[in-house]
Design a protein around this motif. Structure first.
Motif, mmCIF file in Angstrom:
data_model
loop_
_atom_site.group_PDB
_atom_site.id
_atom_site.type_symbol
_atom_site.label_atom_id
_atom_site.label_comp_id
_atom_site.label_asym_id
_atom_site.label_seq_id
_atom_site.Cartn_x
_atom_site.Cartn_y
_atom_site.Cartn_z
ATOM 1 N N ARG A 79 0.836 -1.214 0.000
ATOM 2 C CA ARG A 79 0.000 0.000 0.000
ATOM 3 C C ARG A 79 0.864 1.256 0.000
ATOM 4 O O ARG A 79 0.550 2.241 -0.681
ATOM 5 C CB ARG A 79 -0.931 -0.006 1.203
ATOM 6 C CG ARG A 79 -2.092 -0.949 1.056
ATOM 7 C CD ARG A 79 -3.084 -0.783 2.203
ATOM 8 N NE ARG A 79 -4.096 -1.816 2.133
ATOM 9 C CZ ARG A 79 -4.249 -2.794 3.025
ATOM 10 N NH1 ARG A 79 -3.462 -2.837 4.086
ATOM 11 N NH2 ARG A 79 -5.190 -3.685 2.878
ATOM 12 N N LEU B 38 2.282 1.715 -3.424
ATOM 13 C CA LEU B 38 1.241 2.201 -4.323
ATOM 14 C C LEU B 38 0.971 3.689 -4.099
ATOM 15 O O LEU B 38 0.786 4.448 -5.048
ATOM 16 C CB LEU B 38 -0.043 1.390 -4.131
ATOM 17 C CG LEU B 38 -1.193 1.706 -5.054
ATOM 18 C CD1 LEU B 38 -0.810 1.456 -6.504
ATOM 19 C CD2 LEU B 38 -2.412 0.879 -4.695
ATOM 20 N N ALA B 39 0.972 4.116 -2.849
ATOM 21 C CA ALA B 39 0.762 5.536 -2.548
ATOM 22 C C ALA B 39 1.903 6.381 -3.119
ATOM 23 O O ALA B 39 1.670 7.461 -3.676
ATOM 24 C CB ALA B 39 0.661 5.748 -1.040
ATOM 25 N N ASP C 51 1.397 6.580 -6.828
ATOM 26 C CA ASP C 51 0.306 7.513 -7.133
ATOM 27 C C ASP C 51 0.781 8.958 -7.034
ATOM 28 O O ASP C 51 0.407 9.802 -7.859
ATOM 29 C CB ASP C 51 -0.873 7.295 -6.192
ATOM 30 C CG ASP C 51 -1.707 6.092 -6.581
ATOM 31 O OD1 ASP C 51 -1.594 5.652 -7.745
ATOM 32 O OD2 ASP C 51 -2.474 5.615 -5.732
ATOM 33 N N ALA C 52 1.599 9.249 -6.029
ATOM 34 C CA ALA C 52 2.104 10.613 -5.865
ATOM 35 C C ALA C 52 2.984 11.010 -7.052
ATOM 36 O O ALA C 52 2.860 12.114 -7.589
ATOM 37 C CB ALA C 52 2.895 10.734 -4.561
ATOM 38 N N SER D 224 2.863 9.700 -10.060
ATOM 39 C CA SER D 224 1.974 9.795 -11.226
ATOM 40 C C SER D 224 1.209 11.118 -11.223
ATOM 41 O O SER D 224 1.068 11.759 -12.273
ATOM 42 C CB SER D 224 1.000 8.617 -11.213
ATOM 43 O OG SER D 224 0.115 8.709 -12.279
ATOM 44 N N ASP D 225 0.738 11.533 -10.050
ATOM 45 C CA ASP D 225 0.026 12.817 -9.962
ATOM 46 C C ASP D 225 0.944 13.987 -10.332
ATOM 47 O O ASP D 225 0.512 14.926 -11.013
ATOM 48 C CB ASP D 225 -0.528 13.023 -8.552
ATOM 49 C CG ASP D 225 -1.685 12.075 -8.246
ATOM 50 O OD1 ASP D 225 -2.247 11.510 -9.210
ATOM 51 O OD2 ASP D 225 -2.007 11.907 -7.062
ATOM 52 N N HIS E 262 1.347 13.986 -14.143
ATOM 53 C CA HIS E 262 0.147 14.495 -14.817
ATOM 54 C C HIS E 262 -0.010 16.005 -14.623
ATOM 55 O O HIS E 262 -0.433 16.708 -15.545
ATOM 56 C CB HIS E 262 -1.102 13.747 -14.338
ATOM 57 C CG HIS E 262 -1.173 12.349 -14.844
ATOM 58 N ND1 HIS E 262 -1.223 12.040 -16.184
ATOM 59 C CD2 HIS E 262 -1.189 11.169 -14.197
ATOM 60 C CE1 HIS E 262 -1.271 10.732 -16.336
ATOM 61 N NE2 HIS E 262 -1.246 10.171 -15.142
#
Length: 110
Positions: A63, A66-67, A70-71, A73-74, A77
């Motif tokens: 987890r 994954l966090a 995600d950070a 990836s954000d 983007h």
């Protein structure tokens, strides 16, 4: 008995590295489990608690990874969105840029 072990050792040495690795993995998995007949109930409980804790640690670690993903990836983007909104200007440094974009060219504003 010793002859059997010697014969098995010879067979193991004759295996390919992949087959030997598979054999070792299967042996390791077969000998690490707690059997009810071989251990007390407390030992079995400790083994199960250890397995549960290890599984929970793996889930927590996954987890967290994954966090972090995600950070990242954000951020990527957000950078792409910013690049889409900003005007596209060529870089204004170096002699190659000066040759490509001479003074008075429509892409450069002074």
């Amino acid at each position: 008995m010793i002859a059997d072990f010697a014969w098995e050792s010879q067979l193991h040495r004759a295996l390919t590295w992949r087959a030997a690795a598979r054999e070792d993995f299967q042996r390791e998995r077969a000998t690490t489990g707690a059997a009810l007949g071989d251990a007390s109930l407390a030992a079995v409980g400790r083994a199960l608690a250890t397995r549960r804790t290890a599984a929970a640690d793996r889930r927590r670690s996954a987890r967290a990874a994954l966090a972090r993903a995600d950070a990242v990836s954000d951020k990527i983007h957000a950078e792409l969105r910013l690049r889409e909104r900003l005007p596209d200007h060529p870089p204004r440094t170096g002699p190659a840029t000066a040759a490509r974009y001479p003074t008075g060219s429509p892409t450069l504003t002074h």
